[in-house]
Scaffold this motif. Structure first.
Motif, PDB file in Angstrom:
ATOM      1  N   ARG A 202       0.853  -1.188   0.000  1.00 48.32           N
ATOM      2  CA  ARG A 202       0.000   0.000   0.000  1.00 48.32           C
ATOM      3  C   ARG A 202       0.888   1.236   0.000  1.00 48.32           C
ATOM      4  NH1 ARG A 202      -5.345   1.675   3.389  1.00 48.32           N
ATOM      5  NH2 ARG A 202      -6.184   0.233   1.867  1.00 48.32           N
ATOM      6  N   ARG A 203       0.585   2.154  -0.899  1.00 46.72           N
ATOM      7  CA  ARG A 203       1.335   3.398  -0.973  1.00 46.72           C
ATOM      8  C   ARG A 203       0.366   4.567  -0.853  1.00 46.72           C
ATOM      9  NH1 ARG A 203       5.829   2.161  -5.784  1.00 46.72           N
ATOM     10  NH2 ARG A 203       6.806   0.380  -4.697  1.00 46.72           N
ATOM     11  N   ARG A 204       0.733   5.524  -0.062  1.00 47.95           N
ATOM     12  CA  ARG A 204      -0.097   6.705   0.145  1.00 47.95           C
ATOM     13  C   ARG A 204       0.597   7.933  -0.442  1.00 47.95           C
ATOM     14  NH1 ARG A 204      -4.294   5.949   3.636  1.00 47.95           N
ATOM     15  NH2 ARG A 204      -4.238   4.108   5.001  1.00 47.95           N
ATOM     16  N   ILE A 205      -0.181   8.805  -1.032  1.00 45.14           N
ATOM     17  CA  ILE A 205       0.344  10.064  -1.562  1.00 45.14           C
ATOM     18  C   ILE A 205      -0.618  11.183  -1.161  1.00 45.14           C
ATOM     19  CG2 ILE A 205       1.607   9.050  -3.494  1.00 45.14           C
ATOM     20  CD1 ILE A 205      -1.660  10.750  -4.237  1.00 45.14           C
ATOM     21  N   ASP A 206      -0.169  12.409  -1.284  1.00 41.29           N
ATOM     22  CA  ASP A 206      -1.030  13.570  -1.074  1.00 41.29           C
ATOM     23  C   ASP A 206      -1.590  13.976  -2.434  1.00 41.29           C
ATOM     24  OD1 ASP A 206      -2.220  16.012  -0.665  1.00 41.29           O
ATOM     25  OD2 ASP A 206      -0.627  16.817   0.590  1.00 41.29           O
ATOM     26  N   GLY A 207      -2.850  13.638  -2.659  1.00 44.90           N
ATOM     27  CA  GLY A 207      -3.463  13.892  -3.959  1.00 44.90           C
ATOM     28  C   GLY A 207      -3.517  15.359  -4.340  1.00 44.90           C
ATOM     29  N   GLN A 208      -3.411  16.249  -3.363  1.00 44.50           N
ATOM     30  CA  GLN A 208      -3.475  17.679  -3.652  1.00 44.50           C
ATOM     31  C   GLN A 208      -2.157  18.212  -4.198  1.00 44.50           C
ATOM     32  OE1 GLN A 208      -6.384  19.480  -3.362  1.00 44.50           O
ATOM     33  NE2 GLN A 208      -7.250  17.457  -2.934  1.00 44.50           N
ATOM     34  N   THR A 209      -1.030  17.569  -3.838  1.00 45.83           N
ATOM     35  CA  THR A 209       0.276  18.118  -4.206  1.00 45.83           C
ATOM     36  C   THR A 209       1.146  17.177  -5.032  1.00 45.83           C
ATOM     37  OG1 THR A 209       1.254  17.327  -2.134  1.00 45.83           O
ATOM     38  CG2 THR A 209       0.292  19.542  -2.129  1.00 45.83           C
ATOM     39  N   TYR A 210       0.969  15.862  -4.880  1.00 44.75           N
ATOM     40  CA  TYR A 210       1.915  14.901  -5.456  1.00 44.75           C
ATOM     41  C   TYR A 210       2.057  15.025  -6.973  1.00 44.75           C
ATOM     42  CZ  TYR A 210       3.857  10.426  -6.999  1.00 44.75           C
ATOM     43  OH  TYR A 210       4.609   9.457  -7.619  1.00 44.75           O
ATOM     44  N   TYR A 211       0.965  15.159  -7.692  1.00 45.44           N
ATOM     45  CA  TYR A 211       1.016  15.132  -9.155  1.00 45.44           C
ATOM     46  C   TYR A 211       1.444  16.460  -9.782  1.00 45.44           C
ATOM     47  CZ  TYR A 211      -1.627  10.871  -8.308  1.00 45.44           C
ATOM     48  OH  TYR A 211      -2.030   9.639  -7.851  1.00 45.44           O
ATOM     49  N   GLN A 212       1.674  17.460  -8.943  1.00 48.54           N
ATOM     50  CA  GLN A 212       2.070  18.787  -9.439  1.00 48.54           C
ATOM     51  C   GLN A 212       1.014  19.311 -10.427  1.00 48.54           C
ATOM     52  OE1 GLN A 212       6.167  18.692 -10.862  1.00 48.54           O
ATOM     53  NE2 GLN A 212       6.791  17.374  -9.157  1.00 48.54           N
ATOM     54  N   TRP A 213      -0.162  19.571  -9.890  1.00 44.94           N
ATOM     55  CA  TRP A 213      -1.295  19.950 -10.731  1.00 44.94           C
ATOM     56  C   TRP A 213      -1.050  21.218 -11.531  1.00 44.94           C
ATOM     57  CZ3 TRP A 213      -4.243  16.209 -11.865  1.00 44.94           C
ATOM     58  CH2 TRP A 213      -4.579  15.216 -10.944  1.00 44.94           C
ATOM     59  N   ASP A 214      -0.250  22.126 -11.018  1.00 49.07           N
ATOM     60  CA  ASP A 214       0.061  23.326 -11.805  1.00 49.07           C
ATOM     61  C   ASP A 214       0.752  22.945 -13.110  1.00 49.07           C
ATOM     62  OD1 ASP A 214      -1.065  24.990  -9.955  1.00 49.07           O
ATOM     63  OD2 ASP A 214       0.827  25.564  -9.010  1.00 49.07           O
ATOM     64  N   LYS A 215       1.654  21.980 -13.036  1.00 52.00           N
ATOM     65  CA  LYS A 215       2.334  21.506 -14.243  1.00 52.00           C
ATOM     66  C   LYS A 215       1.352  20.774 -15.156  1.00 52.00           C
ATOM     67  CE  LYS A 215       5.842  20.513 -16.926  1.00 52.00           C
ATOM     68  NZ  LYS A 215       6.506  21.562 -17.746  1.00 52.00           N
ATOM     69  N   VAL A 216       0.462  19.987 -14.565  1.00 52.82           N
ATOM     70  CA  VAL A 216      -0.555  19.290 -15.356  1.00 52.82           C
ATOM     71  C   VAL A 216      -1.404  20.299 -16.129  1.00 52.82           C
ATOM     72  CG1 VAL A 216      -2.687  17.946 -15.178  1.00 52.82           C
ATOM     73  CG2 VAL A 216      -0.649  17.230 -13.901  1.00 52.82           C
ATOM     74  N   ARG A 217      -1.874  21.327 -15.438  1.00 44.80           N
ATOM     75  CA  ARG A 217      -2.681  22.352 -16.106  1.00 44.80           C
ATOM     76  C   ARG A 217      -1.880  23.057 -17.200  1.00 44.80           C
ATOM     77  NH1 ARG A 217      -5.219  22.715 -10.869  1.00 44.80           N
ATOM     78  NH2 ARG A 217      -3.454  23.886 -10.038  1.00 44.80           N
ATOM     79  N   GLU A 218      -0.620  23.288 -16.937  1.00 49.23           N
ATOM     80  CA  GLU A 218       0.226  23.960 -17.925  1.00 49.23           C
ATOM     81  C   GLU A 218       0.349  23.134 -19.199  1.00 49.23           C
ATOM     82  OE1 GLU A 218       4.984  24.774 -18.371  1.00 49.23           O
ATOM     83  OE2 GLU A 218       4.081  25.139 -16.400  1.00 49.23           O
ATOM     84  N   ILE A 219       0.538  21.823 -19.047  1.00 54.37           N
ATOM     85  CA  ILE A 219       0.649  20.945 -20.220  1.00 54.37           C
ATOM     86  C   ILE A 219      -0.632  20.963 -21.044  1.00 54.37           C
ATOM     87  CG2 ILE A 219       0.864  18.527 -20.950  1.00 54.37           C
ATOM     88  CD1 ILE A 219       2.694  18.122 -18.482  1.00 54.37           C
TER      89      ILE A 219
END
Length: 682
Positions: A202-219
């Motif tokens: 089991r792996r836990r991440i912070d869904g609010q920060t882990y994926y770098q949403w600002d970068k996702v939106r930029e792409i």
């Protein structure tokens, strides 16, 4: 999302001078948040299709673990054109494809992984399902969108920075290689058990920060500037908070800056500072992926969901699940065709055509009362005419209807809070409906048709002068939904018709019900199980499809023998502490079990409750000798879909006692809770 404009609540209407007319002309200022151009275009789609098709189609699962071999993916007769044609047959305007689901298998030959279609036998490893669906959409005049799961249960580096770069690389591929996209979809399921390259942990991440949403939106913004993005929050459109196909009433297209919750997704926030409308997603079958034993929703059921989604100002994302051939099943297509036919019949005749309109005030000639009937223009009241404003529609003659359509000019914001619908009868006004929120579109459905030659809309509460148009009156075509059949923990079965005018006829002897079968009047007692078949019937002669439900042994006689911290009330099980939770049942008799069911129900987030993520189960003739567990595994998609989870054993197990271990709740929760447990003996 679009932030609120400088013109906020209470902003004054501007005035300019018309030299030709020599009079002051009021210019209407926007009120509150308004949609961006891409959001405004998205609103016009109203209905479009999801396509869930990947490795899960071949494993009979909803969520793959990530250890599935690409060799399993081998559709026998894949046809992107057949899938696109099914969408067109249902009147859908676009297709959203699951390019990668949580199992990590990619439907395109990604340059960044071998866990993809290029390692499958499909077309000798040269296939590209994303390309085929994209091209088929173009041929059938459908818009195309892509789903890319952030969570990847296959990738060995999930949870590290390296995986985030991998994810961004794949997003770059999909947003640059497959033409124009209308939407890019980011699922909210994040972190949990998985294969992870063989780690099986089991792996836990912070869904609010882990994926770098600002970068996702930029792409996405750089590569697909016209595409809307979907996520729970902080994107162009939001999740409606359930997977059952209905939006809240009201469902505001605006939200505030507080954290996302399912309740907030379902209702939005009145006067929220962000334009972030809801998308209502639901599958035509019980599961998102194809399963041989499931049947599609009926056209009548889809029609009800249409009114509870599109009719409340949201867009409806209806999932189609291609089978192992790679085609939408014929039964599903039949219901899609009939559903479109019902909508076509609904809109075929506007019963307000030819009407005359008067209003409490008119802003300008451009926004005259007559524009209430326009599909392009809008009536606008004067700036001071807010709460208490009204419009009255005089029909050429008395007409019978049960649907009222209204729309606001959303480029000027959501101005109306509460409105009422009145009809004129015997010289008096009678209120027949009152609701909150009009926004992009509102379809008011009446419980039964009314006949009148005058209709009035009263704006009971408006925060700015109403700007409303697209008024129309319709009569729903005959489409009677099959009744619901539900059993409570005591073994009593209740039947319910969705149309209050309908009678329900039922049988419990295996025979198909007819209008001559017994009429349902009170709950049926079936503690030992049985089969209930039912139809609904209207006096006009319209009969619904058949509902057939098989019930197993009810828990009415069972006892919970452990643990002592179990809270058992109103058929709800809830742990009082965090971590693993275990329940033991005495069935009071020995049965041969073929499996079990678990209903997640509604949990209390304030108590940090959540449904169980997985299970381990034992069956025994003695409450102290358990031996080897009968089965263990996970509940797929249980966090978002509260439907009954059905688990079948690999082979039958006999016993009087059942021990159910639930190791942990779904990510984001601390304590396990669920509604009910059942056994399968049939």
């Amino acid at each position: 999302m679009t932030r609120r404009t400088a013109m906020v609540a209470g902003a004054a209407t501007l005035s300019t001078f018309s030299a030709r007319a020599g009079t002051a002309v009021e210019t209407i200022a926007p009120f509150g948040a308004t949609p961006s151009a891409r959001q405004a275009r998205w609103h016009t789609l109203e209905t479009y299709g999801f396509v869930h098709f990947t490795i899960n189609t071949f494993t009979d699962r909803e969520w793959g673990y990530g250890d599935e071999s690409p060799n399993l993916f081998n559709p026998s007769d894949f046809s992107a054109d057949q899938i696109a044609s099914a969408a067109v047959a249902g009147g859908l305007k676009a297709i959203m494809l699951t390019a990668k689901h949580h199992d990590g298998f990619c439907l395109w030959p990604s340059a960044y992984t071998e866990h993809s279609i290029k390692a499958s036998p499909y077309k000798g490893g040269k296939g590209d399902i994303v390309r085929e669906i994209s091209d088929a959409c173009a041929r059938h005049s459908l818009q195309f969108g892509l789903y890319l799961s952030p969570w990847d249960r296959n990738h060995a580096q999930y949870g590290t920075e390296a995986y985030v770069q991998y994810y961004h690389n794949q997003l770059q591929e999909l947003t640059t290689q497959y033409g124009r996209l209308f939407s890019v979809w980011f699922d909210g399921a994040n972190g949990g058990d998985g294969y992870y390259g063989g780690a099986r942990e089991r792996r836990r991440i912070d869904g609010q920060t882990y994926y770098q949403w600002d970068k996702v939106r930029e792409i996405v913004r750089k590569n697909q500037p016209e595409a809307v993005m979907f996520a729970d929050a902080h994107m162009d459109i939001r999740w409606v908070g359930n997977e059952e196909g209905h939006a809240g009433d009201p469902c505001w297209p605006t939200v505030d800056a507080t954290p996302f919750t399912k309740a907030k997704g379902n209702s939005g926030t009145r006067n929220g500072e962000f334009w972030n409308p809801a998308e209502t997603d639901v599958s035509i079958r019980p599961g998102w992926f194809w399963h041989a034993d499931e049947k599609p929703r009926t056209a009548a059921n889809l029609m009800r969901l249409y009114f509870e989604s599109v009719g409340r100002g949201t867009n409806l994302l209806l999932n189609m699940a291609p089978d192992r051939r790679g085609r939408v099943p014929d039964a599903d297509i039949r219901e899609l065709i009939e559903w479109k036919a019902l909508r076509d019949k609904l809109y075929a005749v506007d019963l307000a055509r030819g009407a005359r309109v008067k209003a409490s005030s008119e802003n300008t000639a451009k926004h005259a009362a007559a524009n209430l009937l326009s599909t392009k223009g809008y009536w606008a009241a004067k700036a001071a005419d807010k709460t208490g404003a009204w419009v009255e529609v005089a029909l050429p003659k008395a007409r019978t209807f049960d649907v009222i359509r209204l729309a606001e000019d959303i480029s000027l914001g959501v101005r109306v809070d509460t409105f009422a619908v009145d009809v004129r009868e015997k010289g008096q006004w009678r209120q027949v409906a009152e609701h909150r929120c009009i926004a992009y579109k509102r379809l008011v459905t009446l419980p039964e048709p009314v006949t009148t030659d005058r209709v009035r809309i009263r704006f009971v509460k408006a925060d700015a002068s109403p700007v409303v148009g697209q008024f129309a009156l319709y009569l729903r075509p005959p489409a009677l939904e099959a009744p619901s059949v539900i059993r409570d923990p005591t073994g009593h079965v209740s039947l319910k018709a969705y149309d209050p005018r309908a009678r329900i006829h039922y049988t419990v002897d295996g025979a198909a019900p007819t209008k001559d079968s017994p009429v349902y009047e009170q709950a049926l007692s079936l503690p030992q199980g049985g089969t209930v078949q039912a139809i609904a019937h209207l006096p006009s002669g319209v009969t619904s499809d058949l509902t057939c439900v098989d019930f197993d042994i009810s828990p009415v006689a069972w006892t919970v023998i452990a643990p002592t911290q179990t809270l058992f009330s109103d058929a709800k099980f809830a742990a009082t502490s965090a971590g693993a939770y275990e329940v033991m049942f005495d069935l009071q008799a020995s049965y041969t079990l073929k499996g079990f069911t678990l209903t997640p129900g509604t949990t209390n987030p304030l108590l940090h409750e959540g449904p169980p993520a997985g299970y381990r189960i034992w069956v025994s003739e003695e409450p102290t000798k358990w031996g080897t567990s009968v089965k263990d595994g996970e509940f797929s998609n249980i966090a978002n879909n509260r439907a009954v989870q059905t688990i079948l054993f690999d082979k039958p197990a006999s016993g009087r006692y059942v021990r159910l271990e639930l190791p942990a709740p779904v990510p984001g929760s601390e304590k396990v809770a669920f509604q009910s447990f059942g056994i399968l003996t049939r």
